[in-house]
Write an enzyme that holds these catalytic residues in place. Structure first.
Site, PDB file in Angstrom:
ATOM      1  CB  SER A  11      15.095   4.595 -19.525  1.00 59.96           C
ATOM      2  OG  SER A  11      14.456   5.554 -20.339  1.00 59.96           O
ATOM      3  CG  MET A  13      14.754  -2.955 -13.433  1.00 57.69           C
ATOM      4  SD  MET A  13      16.374  -3.208 -14.179  1.00 57.69           S
ATOM      5  CE  MET A  13      16.348  -4.958 -14.460  1.00 57.69           C
ATOM      6  N   GLY A  15      11.118   0.094 -18.429  1.00 55.73           N
ATOM      7  CA  GLY A  15      11.336   0.958 -19.596  1.00 55.73           C
ATOM      8  C   GLY A  15      12.248   0.303 -20.626  1.00 55.73           C
ATOM      9  NE  ARG A  83       5.074  -4.393  -4.193  1.00 57.94           N
ATOM     10  CZ  ARG A  83       4.183  -5.239  -3.698  1.00 57.94           C
ATOM     11  NH1 ARG A  83       3.977  -5.314  -2.397  1.00 57.94           N
ATOM     12  NH2 ARG A  83       3.461  -6.000  -4.508  1.00 57.94           N
ATOM     13  CB  THR A 120       4.323   5.057 -12.105  1.00 61.53           C
ATOM     14  OG1 THR A 120       5.293   5.253 -13.136  1.00 61.53           O
ATOM     15  CG2 THR A 120       4.914   5.476 -10.762  1.00 61.53           C
ATOM     16  NE  ARG A 152       2.326 -10.912 -11.717  1.00 61.01           N
ATOM     17  CZ  ARG A 152       2.611  -9.713 -11.253  1.00 61.01           C
ATOM     18  NH1 ARG A 152       1.705  -9.025 -10.568  1.00 61.01           N
ATOM     19  NH2 ARG A 152       3.796  -9.191 -11.437  1.00 61.01           N
ATOM     20  CG  HIS A 176      -1.889  -3.310  -9.797  1.00 61.88           C
ATOM     21  ND1 HIS A 176      -1.898  -4.633 -10.140  1.00 61.88           N
ATOM     22  CD2 HIS A 176      -0.569  -2.961  -9.715  1.00 61.88           C
ATOM     23  CE1 HIS A 176      -0.655  -5.064 -10.256  1.00 61.88           C
ATOM     24  NE2 HIS A 176       0.164  -4.065  -9.997  1.00 61.88           N
TER      25      HIS A 176
END
Ligand SMILES: NC(=O)C1=CN([C@@H]2O[C@H](COP(=O)(O)OP(=O)(O)OC[C@H]3O[C@@H](n4cnc5c(N)ncnc54)[C@H](O)[C@@H]3O)[C@@H](O)[C@H]2O)C=CC1
Ligand SMILES: O=C([O-])CC(=O)C(=O)O
Length: 320
Positions: A11, A13, A15, A83, A120, A152, A176
């Site tokens: 929960s 940023m 979430g 990160r 994740t 993007r 990714h």
């Protein structure tokens, strides 16, 4: 008809943004889960208090006990760490793998029939491990990355050509990470492939290559600006698009990290490919033809994902 139940595992940023979007779109009742007690409850209450203003109906609750996700139709997983500048997504592998083990056990026990969308990082290895830890059917566990990377690419192309984002389609496949594969031949402006637009003189090959590189670096560009974490608005919107396609059986054609069983010459790995998502989860994997350069780029990306899966097995041998 009872509302769908959407469990958000993590929960932070993304979430919180997922909960807000799922509420605004009335996708169902929402359970926010996190180990940081108070955060999911607080965010749930805050978003619920926006519902009379926005005019949406959804129950939002927060929890730190997996029993709260019981019977969820969709689980979206963002638990773990993000990160910071100077790090690669791959640096998160050790810590987030342990988180996937806990999340997998929780989903297995309380939401074994859910459609699970993993966000994740490092994405392709984490969704692979999450499927194994949870034991859920492979078509019901998928990774979100391609929708974001393609969004993007679409944005940068719309800005370059000064056209609506709605008229730009794009496919970014592969893992990714830095080796992701934006495909110019399968990306279009109003249905015209980018490779034709080069021939038509709308853009030079060199300029197109710069846009492709900016797409590959899209996550790092935002990490460099935010400094405290990574992107969350566009990642959340991308996962919601996937969840909506499942819940409404829309059968959208979306690039996702899907389990491959020989498609594209890849076995028992999750890699970004075009998929069809409907009520059956990942209902179909679309195998497009690659030219030599595309094939080489895809293989390089697959090799990088394979290396990360090996690193996971070294830490958690049960994954083999
Ligand atoms: N696949 C993709 O395209 C993208 C992936 N990401 C990744 O998504 C993940 C989440 O990003 P943010 O929401 O920005 O991070 P965040 O740090 O804001 O939120 C992560 C949340 O996970 C919680 N958490 C940590 N360990 C947990 C556990 N064992 N069980 C349950 N919850 C746990 C934390 O308390 C925190 O609230 C990161 O790994 C990030 O790299 C981010 C953007 C795009
Ligand atoms: O760059 C990151 O660490 C987060 C991510 O995956 C993205 O925004 O594409």
């Amino acid at each position: 008809m009872a509302r769908n139940k959407i469990a958000l595992i993590g929960s932070g940023m993304i979430g919180g943004t997922l909960a807000h979007l799922a509420g605004l779109k009335e996708l169902g009742d929402i359970v926010l889960f996190d180990i940081a007690d108070g955060i999911p409850q607080g965010k749930g209450l805050d978003i619920a208090q926006s519902s009379p203003v926005e005019g949406f109906n959804a129950n939002l609750t927060g929890a730190s006990d997996y029993s709260a996700i019981e019977g969820a139709d969709v689980c979206i997983v963002t638990a773990g760490v993000a990160r910071k500048p100077g790090m690669s997504r791959d640096d998160l592998l050790g810590i987030n793998l342990k988180v996937m083990e806990q999340v997998g056990a929780g989903i297995k026990k309380y939401a074994p029939n859910a459609f699970v969308i993993c966000i994740t990082n490092p994405l392709d290895a984490m969704v692979w491990a999450l499927q194994k830890f949870s034991g859920l059917p492979k078509n019901m566990v998928v990774g979100m990355a391609g929708v974001l990377d393609s969004a993007r690419f679409r944005l940068f192309l719309s800005q370059e050509f000064n056209v609506s984002v709605q008229d730009v389609t794009a496919f970014v496949l592969g893992g990714h990470g830095d080796t992701m594969v934006p495909l110019a031949r399968y990306s279009t402006i109003g249905g015209i492939p980018l490779t034709d637009l080069v021939k038509m003189g709308w853009v030079t090959k060199e300029r197109l290559e710069e846009i492709i590189q900016r797409t590959r670096d899209g996550g790092a560009e935002i990490v460099g600006l935010l400094k405290t974490g990574s992107a969350y608005y566009a990642p959340a919107a991308s996962a919601i698009e996937m969840a909506e396609s499942f819940l409404k059986d829309k059968k959208r054609v979306l690039p996702c990290a899907a389990h491959l069983t020989g498609q594209y010459g890849v076995k028992d790995m999750y890699v970004g490919v075009p998929t069809i998502i409907g009520a059956g989860g990942v209902e179909r994997i679309i195998e497009v033809e690659f030219n030599k350069a595309e094939q080489e780029a895809f293989e390089k990306s697959v090799a990088s994902v394979a290396g990360l899966c090996e690193a996971c097995v070294a830490i958690a041998p049960s994954l083999k």
